[in-house]
Design an enzyme around this catalytic site. Structure first.
Site, PDB file in Angstrom:
ATOM      1  N   LYS A  36       1.284  36.365   8.111  1.00  0.00           N
ATOM      2  CA  LYS A  36       1.621  35.552   9.283  1.00  0.00           C
ATOM      3  C   LYS A  36       1.076  34.164   9.043  1.00  0.00           C
ATOM      4  O   LYS A  36      -0.088  33.990   8.659  1.00  0.00           O
ATOM      5  CB  LYS A  36       0.962  36.165  10.537  1.00  0.00           C
ATOM      6  N   GLN A  71      -5.687  30.753   6.448  1.00  0.00           N
ATOM      7  CA  GLN A  71      -4.979  31.543   7.461  1.00  0.00           C
ATOM      8  C   GLN A  71      -5.449  33.002   7.485  1.00  0.00           C
ATOM      9  O   GLN A  71      -5.476  33.629   8.542  1.00  0.00           O
ATOM     10  CB  GLN A  71      -3.470  31.480   7.173  1.00  0.00           C
ATOM     11  N   LYS A 122       1.620  31.435   4.315  1.00  0.00           N
ATOM     12  CA  LYS A 122       2.010  30.060   4.674  1.00  0.00           C
ATOM     13  C   LYS A 122       3.206  29.682   3.810  1.00  0.00           C
ATOM     14  O   LYS A 122       3.374  30.221   2.715  1.00  0.00           O
ATOM     15  CB  LYS A 122       0.850  29.095   4.389  1.00  0.00           C
ATOM     16  N   GLY A 166       5.999  27.844  13.121  1.00  0.00           N
ATOM     17  CA  GLY A 166       6.085  26.407  12.848  1.00  0.00           C
ATOM     18  C   GLY A 166       4.785  25.838  12.311  1.00  0.00           C
ATOM     19  O   GLY A 166       3.764  26.513  12.247  1.00  0.00           O
ATOM     20  N   ASP A 167       4.850  24.604  11.899  1.00  0.00           N
ATOM     21  CA  ASP A 167       3.671  23.818  11.487  1.00  0.00           C
ATOM     22  C   ASP A 167       4.184  22.376  11.476  1.00  0.00           C
ATOM     23  O   ASP A 167       5.179  22.066  12.150  1.00  0.00           O
ATOM     24  CB  ASP A 167       3.163  24.272  10.104  1.00  0.00           C
ATOM     25  N   THR A 214      -2.025  25.890  20.461  1.00  0.00           N
ATOM     26  CA  THR A 214      -3.047  25.446  19.501  1.00  0.00           C
ATOM     27  C   THR A 214      -3.944  24.380  20.137  1.00  0.00           C
ATOM     28  O   THR A 214      -5.175  24.448  20.047  1.00  0.00           O
ATOM     29  CB  THR A 214      -2.394  24.917  18.209  1.00  0.00           C
ATOM     30  N   ASN A 242       2.517  18.268  17.889  1.00  0.00           N
ATOM     31  CA  ASN A 242       2.381  19.431  18.746  1.00  0.00           C
ATOM     32  C   ASN A 242       0.926  19.720  19.149  1.00  0.00           C
ATOM     33  O   ASN A 242       0.618  19.926  20.326  1.00  0.00           O
ATOM     34  CB  ASN A 242       2.995  20.606  17.977  1.00  0.00           C
ATOM     35  N   SER A 295       1.174  33.385  18.903  1.00  0.00           N
ATOM     36  CA  SER A 295       2.277  33.903  18.082  1.00  0.00           C
ATOM     37  C   SER A 295       2.194  35.424  18.000  1.00  0.00           C
ATOM     38  O   SER A 295       3.211  36.119  18.074  1.00  0.00           O
ATOM     39  CB  SER A 295       2.207  33.327  16.668  1.00  0.00           C
TER      40      SER A 295
HETATM   41  P1  NDP Z   1       3.440  17.921  14.043  1.00  0.00           P
HETATM   42  O1  NDP Z   1       4.488  17.821  13.016  1.00  0.00           O
HETATM   43  O2  NDP Z   1       3.833  18.221  15.435  1.00  0.00           O
HETATM   44  O3  NDP Z   1       2.568  16.588  14.055  1.00  0.00           O
HETATM   45  C1  NDP Z   1       1.934  16.151  12.893  1.00  0.00           C
HETATM   46  C2  NDP Z   1       1.106  14.950  13.229  1.00  0.00           C
HETATM   47  O4  NDP Z   1       0.323  14.626  12.098  1.00  0.00           O
HETATM   48  C3  NDP Z   1       1.903  13.713  13.544  1.00  0.00           C
HETATM   49  O5  NDP Z   1       1.171  12.952  14.450  1.00  0.00           O
HETATM   50  C4  NDP Z   1       2.009  13.010  12.201  1.00  0.00           C
HETATM   51  O6  NDP Z   1       2.158  11.605  12.328  1.00  0.00           O
HETATM   52  C5  NDP Z   1       0.672  13.332  11.598  1.00  0.00           C
HETATM   53  N1  NDP Z   1       0.736  13.451  10.131  1.00  0.00           N
HETATM   54  C6  NDP Z   1       1.443  14.350   9.412  1.00  0.00           C
HETATM   55  N2  NDP Z   1       1.265  14.166   8.094  1.00  0.00           N
HETATM   56  C7  NDP Z   1       0.432  13.127   7.996  1.00  0.00           C
HETATM   57  C8  NDP Z   1      -0.150  12.455   6.893  1.00  0.00           C
HETATM   58  N3  NDP Z   1       0.125  12.824   5.626  1.00  0.00           N
HETATM   59  N4  NDP Z   1      -1.007  11.438   7.161  1.00  0.00           N
HETATM   60  C9  NDP Z   1      -1.290  11.086   8.447  1.00  0.00           C
HETATM   61  N5  NDP Z   1      -0.761  11.678   9.524  1.00  0.00           N
HETATM   62  C10 NDP Z   1       0.083  12.680   9.306  1.00  0.00           C
HETATM   63  O7  NDP Z   1       2.399  19.017  13.495  1.00  0.00           O
HETATM   64  P2  NDP Z   1       1.395  19.922  14.312  1.00  0.00           P
HETATM   65  O8  NDP Z   1       0.851  19.183  15.454  1.00  0.00           O
HETATM   66  O9  NDP Z   1       2.061  21.230  14.533  1.00  0.00           O
HETATM   67  O10 NDP Z   1       0.244  20.189  13.238  1.00  0.00           O
HETATM   68  C11 NDP Z   1      -0.863  19.303  13.103  1.00  0.00           C
HETATM   69  C12 NDP Z   1      -1.974  20.019  12.359  1.00  0.00           C
HETATM   70  O11 NDP Z   1      -2.366  21.195  13.055  1.00  0.00           O
HETATM   71  C13 NDP Z   1      -1.637  20.493  10.943  1.00  0.00           C
HETATM   72  O12 NDP Z   1      -2.795  20.451  10.154  1.00  0.00           O
HETATM   73  C14 NDP Z   1      -1.246  21.950  11.163  1.00  0.00           C
HETATM   74  O13 NDP Z   1      -1.392  22.722   9.996  1.00  0.00           O
HETATM   75  C15 NDP Z   1      -2.272  22.326  12.223  1.00  0.00           C
HETATM   76  N6  NDP Z   1      -1.923  23.506  13.008  1.00  0.00           N
HETATM   77  C16 NDP Z   1      -0.795  23.557  13.760  1.00  0.00           C
HETATM   78  C17 NDP Z   1      -0.522  24.654  14.536  1.00  0.00           C
HETATM   79  C18 NDP Z   1       0.620  24.695  15.469  1.00  0.00           C
HETATM   80  O14 NDP Z   1       0.653  25.623  16.301  1.00  0.00           O
HETATM   81  N7  NDP Z   1       1.540  23.763  15.452  1.00  0.00           N
HETATM   82  C19 NDP Z   1      -1.378  25.864  14.477  1.00  0.00           C
HETATM   83  C20 NDP Z   1      -2.612  25.668  13.728  1.00  0.00           C
HETATM   84  C21 NDP Z   1      -2.823  24.543  13.004  1.00  0.00           C
HETATM   85  P3  NDP Z   1       3.356  10.857  11.558  1.00  0.00           P
HETATM   86  O15 NDP Z   1       4.606  11.483  12.086  1.00  0.00           O
HETATM   87  O16 NDP Z   1       3.186   9.437  11.914  1.00  0.00           O
HETATM   88  O17 NDP Z   1       3.142  11.172  10.097  1.00  0.00           O
END
Ligand code: NDP
Length: 447
Positions: free
Chosen positions: A90, A111, A126, A165-166, A210, A241, A379
């Protein structure tokens, strides 16, 4: 570090060249686990650690797709099925140009422990692709998702591997992925993916989970010292997110979110984000054209181009964007600002040396695998609802989420205490998550 743990770590680094993120995550985790191996010499005999650091299966595939002008593109697709000792694999799918084997192996490895910490029966995995959803039309996203699933479907299933998602994969992408899975399989197995839309088996509160979970975790940390989120100034990075869910919950609890950010810079709002601004985060996240600068423009807020928000004074800091956002210099700024509580919403946002510096200077650090486990926990609740043909109300899911986060905090804190690490949640989470997986691996024989 014990000789055994040291040897496995140095072999891992040697045998996985060019994978710095995987090395970083493995170093942090293995350093914490030394004490467990000291207590269990039988683990070494069973080569438990050698097996634990090696994914059960790594799948890599070609993803060809056609853009709106008729041009054909090819991306790399991946799924890492890391560990299924306590349940089906997962973990999320990430669509981002930086995706590679190193990043997915670090995420999959983390994970395993995160999923174990939730107390729910889910293994670790993943996946994703080096596809950039930014600037793509809905039709292009659909073409990509369909092609991706045409390869992935044969490796997943409700009792096999359940992606979610991620970064770059939200409700829209999960919808297209599920549609293609259903078409190819010829069966309505909605337990194959989580983060689905409510109309086809999604769980209420999953999008928020999250971020909400990370704030519930922070709340529990503060409760321990007789404090609350109310009245606290909070620095958040990201606008996706996780950042959105965290901003909403902090605000609901009476805290003040003064920053959000994207890869191009950060926005500062001295009065704190309100409901309208938090709602607008969703719009820019879903938009093909809007970015974080547009957020600043719309609300007439200062935008710090190319900068990260770590110099902004705050009681609570929550990195919620991506890996390696906070290095040692950033940690020094956070300490100098008097921050007490540092909660990782993103996965591995902090370098190992920055984590150590924060901890050594009195900042309570909540590691991602504990603090951001709320997403995967909900999830798993989505999987339960799908298999039992149930749909719980928002309140029911939120209650369960809160209870799970409190439980994760308490179990990490208790484990750290038990092993003589005081209130070190980083060590406590690693050990607590690992113990259950190790026990299951030992019971299942040499596989
Ligand atoms: P989103 O795609 O919704 O948002 C990602 C955010 O991170 C955006 O603000 C984006 O800004 C920024 N970002 C992405 N890549 C980069 C980069 N290389 N450098 C700087 N900023 C970056 O993703 P999530 O909110 O879902 O995920 C965010 C984090 O949380 C990740 O580490 C993910 O693995 C973790 N996570 C998410 C979960 C979930 O339920 N969604 C669960 C557990 C962990 P911009 O668009 O300007 O690049």
């Amino acid at each position: 570090m014990s000789q055994y743990v040291k040897r496995v770590l140095s072999d891992l680094i040697e045998k996985n060249p060019g994978q710095p993120e995987f090395h970083q995550a493995a170093t942090e985790i293995l350093e914490s686990l030394e004490v467990v191996f000291d207590k269990h010499p039988e683990y070494e005999k069973a080569a438990l650690l050698e097996r634990f650091v090696e994914p059960e299966r790594v799948i890599m595939f070609r993803v060809p797709w056609t853009d709106d002008s008729g041009k054909v593109h090819v991306n790399k697709g991946y799924r890492i099925q890391f560990n299924s000792a306590i349940g089906p694999y997962k973990g999320g799918l990430r669509f981002h140009p930086t995706v590679n084997l190193s990043i997915l192996k670090f995420l999959g490895f983390e994970q395993i422990l995160k999923n174990s910490l939730t107390g729910l029966p889910i293994g670790g995995g993943k996946g994703g692709a080096d596809f950039d959803p930014k600037g793509k039309s809905d039709n292009e996203i659909m073409n990509f998702c369909q092609s991706f699933m045409t390869q992935l479907y044969r490796h997943i299933g409700p009792d096999v591997d359940v992606p979610a998602g991620d970064i770059g994969v939200g409700g829209r992408e999960v919808g297209y992925l599920f549609g293609q899975y259903k078409r190819i399989r010829g069966a309505y197995e909605n337990g194959v993916l989580t983060g689905k839309g409510i109309s086809f088996g999604g769980s209420l509160i999953r999008p928020e989970a999250t971020g909400y979970g990370a704030v519930y975790f922070a709340q529990r940390m503060l409760e321990r010292v007789g404090d609350t989120v109310k009245g606290k100034t909070v620095v958040i990075s990201g606008y996706g997110n996780v950042a959105w869910g965290a901003a909403e919950k902090v605000t609901q609890l009476g805290g003040k979110v003064v920053t959000i950010s994207g890869s191009k810079g950060y926005v500062y709002d001295e009065n704190g984000l309100d409901a309208e601004k938090i709602k607008y985060m969703l719009e820019i996240r879903a938009s093909k054209d809007l970015g974080i600068e547009d957020f600043a423009k719309k609300f007439n807020l200062p935008f710090f181009k190319g900068e990260k928000p770590w110099g902004v004074k705050a009681d609570i800091v929550m990195p919620c964007a991506t890996q390696n956002e906070v290095n040692l210099d950033d940690a020094k700024k956070i300490v100098a600002n008097g921050t007490r509580c540092y909660v990782e919403g993103a996965n591995m946002p902090t370098s190992n040396e920055a984590v150590k510096y924060l901890q050594e200077n009195g900042v309570f650090v909540a590691p991602a695998k504990a603090a951001n486990a709320g997403g995967v926990a909900v999830s798993a609740l989505e999987m339960s609802q799908n298999s039992q043909r149930l749909s719980w109300t928002s309140e029911e899911v939120d209650e369960k989420l809160k209870a799970i986060m409190i439980n994760i905090h308490d179990s990490a804190a208790q484990t750290a205490e038990e092993y003589g690490f005081g209130y070190d949640l980083v060590k406590g989470a690693n050990i607590s998550g690992f113990k259950k997986v190790a026990e299951a691996m030992m019971a299942q024989g040499i596989i």
